[in-house]
Design an enzyme around this catalytic site. Structure first.
Site, PDB file in Angstrom:
ATOM      1  N   LEU A 210       0.993  -1.271  -0.040  1.00 42.71           N
ATOM      2  CA  LEU A 210       0.080   0.075  -0.030  1.00 42.71           C
ATOM      3  C   LEU A 210       0.860   1.232  -0.034  1.00 42.71           C
ATOM      4  CD1 LEU A 210      -2.653  -1.140   2.634  1.00 42.71           C
ATOM      5  CD2 LEU A 210      -3.135  -0.989   0.294  1.00 42.71           C
TER       6      LEU A 210
ATOM      7  N   LYS B 163       7.912   1.464   0.603  1.00 40.23           N
ATOM      8  CA  LYS B 163       8.595   0.724  -0.542  1.00 40.23           C
ATOM      9  C   LYS B 163       9.802   1.328  -1.281  1.00 40.23           C
ATOM     10  CE  LYS B 163       4.738   0.865  -2.986  1.00 40.23           C
ATOM     11  NZ  LYS B 163       3.867   1.549  -1.841  1.00 40.23           N
TER      12      LYS B 163
ATOM     13  N   TYR C  44      -6.645   1.835  -2.593  1.00 41.68           N
ATOM     14  CA  TYR C  44      -5.831   0.666  -2.769  1.00 41.68           C
ATOM     15  C   TYR C  44      -6.171  -0.570  -1.947  1.00 41.68           C
ATOM     16  CZ  TYR C  44      -2.602   2.856  -5.720  1.00 41.68           C
ATOM     17  OH  TYR C  44      -1.789   3.598  -6.882  1.00 41.68           O
TER      18      TYR C  44
ATOM     19  N   ARG D  75      39.488   7.672   8.472  1.00 39.95           N
ATOM     20  CA  ARG D  75      40.736   6.803   8.366  1.00 39.95           C
ATOM     21  C   ARG D  75      41.425   7.013   9.821  1.00 39.95           C
ATOM     22  NH1 ARG D  75      43.511   9.526   3.148  1.00 39.95           N
ATOM     23  NH2 ARG D  75      45.092   7.913   3.871  1.00 39.95           N
ATOM     24  N   HIS D  76      42.267   5.987   9.858  1.00 45.80           N
ATOM     25  CA  HIS D  76      43.334   5.946  11.012  1.00 45.80           C
ATOM     26  C   HIS D  76      43.980   7.441  10.860  1.00 45.80           C
ATOM     27  CE1 HIS D  76      46.603   5.470   8.310  1.00 45.80           C
ATOM     28  NE2 HIS D  76      45.889   4.595   7.568  1.00 45.80           N
TER      29      HIS D  76
ATOM     30  N   ASN E 294      52.813   6.735   6.476  1.00 44.90           N
ATOM     31  CA  ASN E 294      51.986   7.916   5.597  1.00 44.90           C
ATOM     32  C   ASN E 294      53.015   9.014   5.603  1.00 44.90           C
ATOM     33  OD1 ASN E 294      49.092   7.171   7.439  1.00 44.90           O
ATOM     34  ND2 ASN E 294      49.280   7.037   5.260  1.00 44.90           N
TER      35      ASN E 294
ATOM     36  N   GLY F 243      50.707   0.123   3.032  1.00 41.50           N
ATOM     37  CA  GLY F 243      50.315  -1.203   3.473  1.00 41.50           C
ATOM     38  C   GLY F 243      51.219  -1.017   4.850  1.00 41.50           C
TER      39      GLY F 243
ATOM     40  N   ARG G 263      47.422   1.084  13.511  1.00 38.94           N
ATOM     41  CA  ARG G 263      47.142   2.258  13.304  1.00 38.94           C
ATOM     42  C   ARG G 263      45.698   2.520  13.404  1.00 38.94           C
ATOM     43  NH1 ARG G 263      48.546  -0.170   8.574  1.00 38.94           N
ATOM     44  NH2 ARG G 263      47.613   0.208   6.405  1.00 38.94           N
TER      45      ARG G 263
ATOM     46  N   GLU H 283      43.071  -2.729   5.594  1.00 40.00           N
ATOM     47  CA  GLU H 283      43.608  -1.901   4.307  1.00 40.00           C
ATOM     48  C   GLU H 283      43.513  -2.749   3.348  1.00 40.00           C
ATOM     49  OE1 GLU H 283      42.969   0.115   2.648  1.00 40.00           O
ATOM     50  OE2 GLU H 283      44.112   1.777   2.277  1.00 40.00           O
TER      51      GLU H 283
ATOM     52  N   TYR I 148      55.114   4.970  -3.918  1.00 35.10           N
ATOM     53  CA  TYR I 148      54.450   4.825  -5.104  1.00 35.10           C
ATOM     54  C   TYR I 148      55.605   5.160  -6.004  1.00 35.10           C
ATOM     55  CZ  TYR I 148      49.832   4.407  -3.493  1.00 35.10           C
ATOM     56  OH  TYR I 148      48.735   4.182  -2.896  1.00 35.10           O
TER      57      TYR I 148
ATOM     58  N   ARG J 129      48.029  -0.024 -12.800  1.00 36.63           N
ATOM     59  CA  ARG J 129      46.984   0.325 -12.017  1.00 36.63           C
ATOM     60  C   ARG J 129      46.571   1.609 -12.263  1.00 36.63           C
ATOM     61  NH1 ARG J 129      47.629   3.525  -7.238  1.00 36.63           N
ATOM     62  NH2 ARG J 129      46.084   2.964  -5.559  1.00 36.63           N
TER      63      ARG J 129
ATOM     64  N   HIS K 219      40.678   2.508   6.821  1.00 36.95           N
ATOM     65  CA  HIS K 219      42.195   2.848   6.060  1.00 36.95           C
ATOM     66  C   HIS K 219      41.463   3.340   4.666  1.00 36.95           C
ATOM     67  CE1 HIS K 219      44.390   0.470   8.572  1.00 36.95           C
ATOM     68  NE2 HIS K 219      43.257  -0.156   8.991  1.00 36.95           N
TER      69      HIS K 219
ATOM     70  N   VAL L 101      39.280   1.220   2.172  1.00 34.46           N
ATOM     71  CA  VAL L 101      38.105   0.542   2.749  1.00 34.46           C
ATOM     72  C   VAL L 101      37.312   1.771   3.205  1.00 34.46           C
ATOM     73  CG1 VAL L 101      37.419  -0.341   5.023  1.00 34.46           C
ATOM     74  CG2 VAL L 101      39.402  -1.322   3.879  1.00 34.46           C
TER      75      VAL L 101
ATOM     76  N   ARG M 250      36.913   4.754   1.606  1.00 36.16           N
ATOM     77  CA  ARG M 250      36.494   4.941   0.296  1.00 36.16           C
ATOM     78  C   ARG M 250      35.300   3.742  -0.193  1.00 36.16           C
ATOM     79  NH1 ARG M 250      41.793   6.262  -3.005  1.00 36.16           N
ATOM     80  NH2 ARG M 250      41.597   8.394  -3.037  1.00 36.16           N
TER      81      ARG M 250
END
Lengths: 428, 428
Positions: free
Chosen positions: B18, B23, B167, B222-223, B229, B235, B272, B292, B303, B317, B358, B361, B363
């Site tokens: 209904l 819904k 209805y 995040r931590h 960092n 990692g 962390r 992570e 990187y 990547r 992390h 995660v 994101r």
């Protein structure tokens, strides 16, 4: 323990249902699943207490709802419950109360005693609307039950029908008054869930939803020998060795001969698993959840190297192989957690399945299917080049092992870290 | 795609209920969940087609089951279904048909057209037995609906009540004739599941079972900055830096001021994350599923080092950050799969939660909660030392971001691999 969360509460799972409705099937499945997850779980079967207290081979009239028999049956049920609550109080996380519990007054009493003991109660009712399933259960139950040991088959079945009729006279199905419940109607067809709360309850319901009473074989194997196996290295993503490739073909030959209908093969995402299944002419599914235990910083090393270069890790693992977590990697406990969706899919699957896994993963799956204690997982023997065939029986699986050429004797002797494992009887 | 298995079939999820029964709430939740899992999913709302075809602001009499109006409404419903089936045929995996579908004849017609198009149909009925919830929905619906734009509130509510009554005259709840269905009774209280099959169906039901209509905030962070960092390494399991520890204390101060009742903090198993939550005086739960993204052989590298030492990986990547899987590690896609139990627990949880996660995660969780397309996940901006507060609204979340000292401008500029990310409007 992370699994049980911050708000873990002891649970009592109370079965409900007429005789021959698959209650014990459901109870055993739940017990196996919860034990495998690490909950200390035990089943308390009122029928066993009845046979011990009142003697086996009671006729159907024993189950009549008259005053005299009711009083005795109530006493037996409460004695079982006493023991169940004592178990929870002393060391259990979950207790399963396997009895008919078809009357509302009984359920209320059970509920209140469990609540008073601080446990959460979930009623699990099994209903069969499919008369063919009841008939099949009835014939199997009769054959299995010590209540009818040595009795003529037809007489036993007639008595069992009468016993069911006794229960039907006062049967009140679970309803919203019973608060928190799961109703399984024709296991696998319809499920009703009411007021389910908490982590354990939600997982349990999802597990129960995947159950069905169909029977199909499951085959379990590790990948064929890899180039790392040859060098005695762990982890990585190596290709098969020559012997490994021969095993892959032996496996394909085995299934070409057996021809199980609608067979599916599940592999991990690693090439040694995928290549082992490659020659099979059946649908395949590659799942990352089936990947080998992550050895973290030890990935690619031999056990000898670990012993020399990381002696503290080596010792920690030897001391508790089940809980030991490789630095930046996984423990057996972690593997079990990530295998849960595979367990659900294995239960839901109606087609026969061949799982081509890895050492730790195959051990964990085997431990679940065969109801081994969680802590035994790292010590279950699953040698290379051995196909394990599991054929469902009423409450579990019957096991056969096939050593497919080229047979590798027991690579466990190559692993000095496995030396501490307690010897297990070989099923071969 | 592994997720969808070998036997993937297109699905139509047909809402039933209904007006003012939630819904659309359920439809949006399902759409968000399935899109996040990677199924191309779209909702088709018959109300929108009605307003476009017949004009907005139809009085309650328009919804009467008389011949004239019924014919027009049927035409609108079928036009919506045409578009839905075209979408499935062209590119969709799952289509959600958001309409009342309260009459059996309509459901049969929808079922048959979907079947003829080769799609599997699951009816999802929402029933409110709790009159207070209906009242609340009704008032909210009225306020939101373009059907009543500019109309006096009480007149609109009165008309809406009358529409519901129209209805109710012909409402036939879903039953076993409708084959495969889920009935949600007072969302979160009771669930009935009939003849559910396949992977998507089983997951969907488990998801729906965890839903409730209660509203509580979710915080996501995040931590604090870690020693990796600082060195721009990925990692590992490094401790917090000095600035990271200050952030942990700022976070604790924030919540000491806000004092959300019954707050829980969920962390990963990495130090962390655990250390960031440590100063909070609330119950904590450490979960490995929140760890992570596993960078595999790149773990512990910068990187810059990846670019120099593994140029092919670096390029792969950059070309597809969403599907790229680190050798022996994970892809964003893998992270999403292992976060599914967290999503279920977040939905089931009735207490406010702070998730200390992390980068990848956070994101992925954010993408789920805010209904972002799966492929955007690796590009969602979630800077360090920023607390994201999500307050539930009728169908989603409202977002606020707090930069807690010590604020770190945007560490994404430190990551040359993120340069290719499309610019997203900052919500700050």
């Amino acid at each position: 323990m992370v699994l049980q969360g911050p708000d873990f509460q002891k649970h009592v799972l109370v079965l409900v249902g007429l005789p021959a409705r698959g209650k014990t099937f459901v109870a055993r499945k739940m017990a196996r699943y919860l034990s495998w997850l690490g909950y200390r779980t035990r089943t308390f079967n009122v029928g066993e207490y009845r046979r011990a207290i009142a003697g086996a081979k009671q006729p159907a009239s024993f189950f009549a709802p008259d005053a005299e028999h009711r009083e005795l049956r109530e006493r037996i049920a409460m004695k079982t419950l006493d023991d169940l609550l004592e178990y929870l109080d002393e060391r259990g996380d979950v207790a399963i109360y396997d009895a008919t519990n078809t009357e509302r007054a009984r359920r209320r009493r059970v509920y209140e005693r469990c609540k008073a003991a601080g446990a959460q109660v979930i009623f699990v009712e099994s209903i069969c609307e499919d008369q063919a399933v009841v008939e099949a259960n009835l014939r199997e139950n009769k054959a299995r039950s010590p209540d009818y040991a040595g009795m003529d088959a037809e007489a036993a079945i007639a008595d069992f029908r009468e016993r069911i009729a006794q229960y039907e006279r006062t049967y009140a199905p679970v309803d919203d008054e019973d608060r928190c419940y799961v109703k399984l109607i024709d296991v696998g067809r319809k499920v009703v869930v009411n007021r389910m709360q908490g982590y354990l309850g939600a997982r349990l319901v999802f597990f129960l939803m995947n159950l069905h009473s169909g029977r199909r074989k499951i085959w379990l194997t590790r990948h064929g020998e890899s180039e790392f196996n040859v060098e005695n290295r762990i982890g990585g993503d190596p290709p098969l060795s020559d012997r490994g490739r021969i095993y892959a073909h032996s496996l394909a030959e085995f299934f070409a001969e057996q021809k199980p209908e609608r067979l599916e093969a599940w592999t991990s995402s690693l090439q040694r698993s995928v290549s082992t299944a490659a020659p099979l002419g059946v649908p395949k599914l590659a799942r990352r959840a089936l990947d080998e235990i992550d050895a973290g910083i030890c990935d690619g090393m031999t056990y000898q190297e670990i012993r020399e270069q990381l002696p503290a890790e080596y010792r920690a693992r030897a001391a508790d192989k089940f809980r030991y977590r490789y630095p930046e990697g996984e423990s057996y406990m972690d593997v079990i957690q990530r295998l849960e969706p595979i367990i659900f899919d294995l239960e839901r699957q109606k087609n026969p399945v061949l799982v081509v896994a890895h050492h730790a993963v195959a051990r964990a799956l085997y431990a679940y299917l065969m109801g081994r204690a969680q802590e035994d997982t790292p010590h279950v023997p699953v040698p290379l080049h051995t196909l394990i065939e599991l054929t469902p029986t009423a409450y579990g699986y019957e096991e056969k092992r096939f050593e497919l050429a080229p047979y590798i004797n027991t690579e466990d002797t190559l692993h000095p870290m496995s030396v501490g494992a307690p010897p297990l009887p070989s099923i071969r």
